[in-house]
Scaffold this motif. Structure first.
Motif, PDB file in Angstrom:
ATOM      1  N   THR A  31      27.378 -10.698 -31.885  1.00 42.59           N
ATOM      2  CA  THR A  31      25.969 -10.472 -31.583  1.00 42.59           C
ATOM      3  C   THR A  31      25.495  -9.151 -32.180  1.00 42.59           C
ATOM      4  OG1 THR A  31      26.166 -11.726 -29.536  1.00 42.59           O
ATOM      5  CG2 THR A  31      24.259 -10.275 -29.732  1.00 42.59           C
ATOM      6  N   GLY A  68      18.635 -14.392 -32.926  1.00 42.23           N
ATOM      7  CA  GLY A  68      18.789 -15.522 -33.819  1.00 42.23           C
ATOM      8  C   GLY A  68      20.227 -15.835 -34.178  1.00 42.23           C
ATOM      9  N   TYR A  70      24.052 -17.239 -33.510  1.00 45.15           N
ATOM     10  CA  TYR A  70      24.896 -18.063 -32.668  1.00 45.15           C
ATOM     11  C   TYR A  70      26.097 -17.241 -32.228  1.00 45.15           C
ATOM     12  CZ  TYR A  70      22.285 -22.170 -34.226  1.00 45.15           C
ATOM     13  OH  TYR A  70      21.293 -23.083 -34.475  1.00 45.15           O
ATOM     14  N   GLN A 101      28.873 -21.966 -35.181  1.00 47.95           N
ATOM     15  CA  GLN A 101      28.567 -23.266 -34.620  1.00 47.95           C
ATOM     16  C   GLN A 101      29.844 -24.103 -34.601  1.00 47.95           C
ATOM     17  OE1 GLN A 101      24.554 -25.082 -35.690  1.00 47.95           O
ATOM     18  NE2 GLN A 101      24.855 -23.716 -37.424  1.00 47.95           N
ATOM     19  N   GLN A 215      22.909 -20.022 -28.598  1.00 53.14           N
ATOM     20  CA  GLN A 215      22.148 -18.877 -29.083  1.00 53.14           C
ATOM     21  C   GLN A 215      22.600 -17.597 -28.408  1.00 53.14           C
ATOM     22  OE1 GLN A 215      19.839 -18.478 -31.389  1.00 53.14           O
ATOM     23  NE2 GLN A 215      19.587 -20.608 -32.016  1.00 53.14           N
TER      24      GLN A 215
END
Length: 218
Positions: A31, A68, A70, A101, A215
């Motif tokens: 993140t 924005g 993942y 993802q 997210q």
């Protein structure tokens, strides 16, 4: 101006990603890196459009970058393990993408018969297990992409690829998953992963890809 942009960008990246050290969890680190990328872009935009205000642009960009991105949380890791167990021996590939993802590559011999958009019986148990895994990760969203080989025209293949993605979604929704969590796309024959000059290559190109993403939060 160029020096100002470079300086602002560097400062933004150091400001936001400097905290991504060894004491962070993988989720926190990813993140932070996403925020850093956003900060860098924001610094450039701020310098160009805001009278050289790279710092302000960096802060805005950091927020956008963090939101924005993942993340690969414990829930995502559990989903991956669950799907690896559910798909063992089926030919379905389960992987983590570079942007965090979860991806399922479903070949045609598992998913759909040639020219059809009805979920095959050997695909159904995998989707049942997938629906269960989604119930354990309510924040995750799903994107399903259908593909065909180049046999036939785009007028046939394009809607067929969408129908296959939609049929996959509809099956999962019937297992109690909110339809608003899904996005479906069809790419027809436009994104082959093998040569369409052989039967084996065409079989690889007839596929469904399922992407699951959670997210990040600032």
């Amino acid at each position: 101006m160029r020096k100002l942009i470079l300086a602002g960008t560097a400062a933004a990246v150091l400001l936001v990603t400097g905290c991504a050290d060894m004491n962070m969890s993988d989720t926190q680190r990813r993140t932070a890196v996403g925020a850093g990328a956003g900060a860098a872009g924001g610094a450039v935009i701020g310098a160009l459009a805001g009278g050289g205000n790279a710092g302000k642009g960096a802060l805005i960009g950091a927020g956008v970058g963090a939101l924005g991105t993942y993340i690969w949380s414990e829930r995502m890791e559990k989903q991956k393990r669950d799907m690896q167990a559910a798909t063992q021996g089926t030919g379905i590939a389960v992987s983590q993408t570079s942007d965090n993802q979860l991806k399922l590559d479903v070949p045609s011999d598992v998913s759909f018969d040639t020219g059809k958009a009805n979920v095959k019986s050997n695909f159904a148990p995998v989707l049942d297990r997938f629906a269960t895994s989604l119930q354990g990760n309510p924040g995750a969203t799903v994107r399903i992409v259908g593909h065909t080989d180049n046999t036939g025209s785009d007028a046939v293949n394009d809607p067929l690829s969408v129908s296959r993605a939609a049929a996959t979604r509809d099956y999962i929704v019937m297992r109690g998953i909110d339809s608003r969590r899904f996005e479906v796309e069809g790419r027809g024959s436009h994104q082959p992963i093998a040569s369409n000059d052989s039967a084996a290559g065409r079989a690889q190109n007839r596929r469904v890809e399922i992407f699951i993403g959670e997210q990040g939060r600032s």
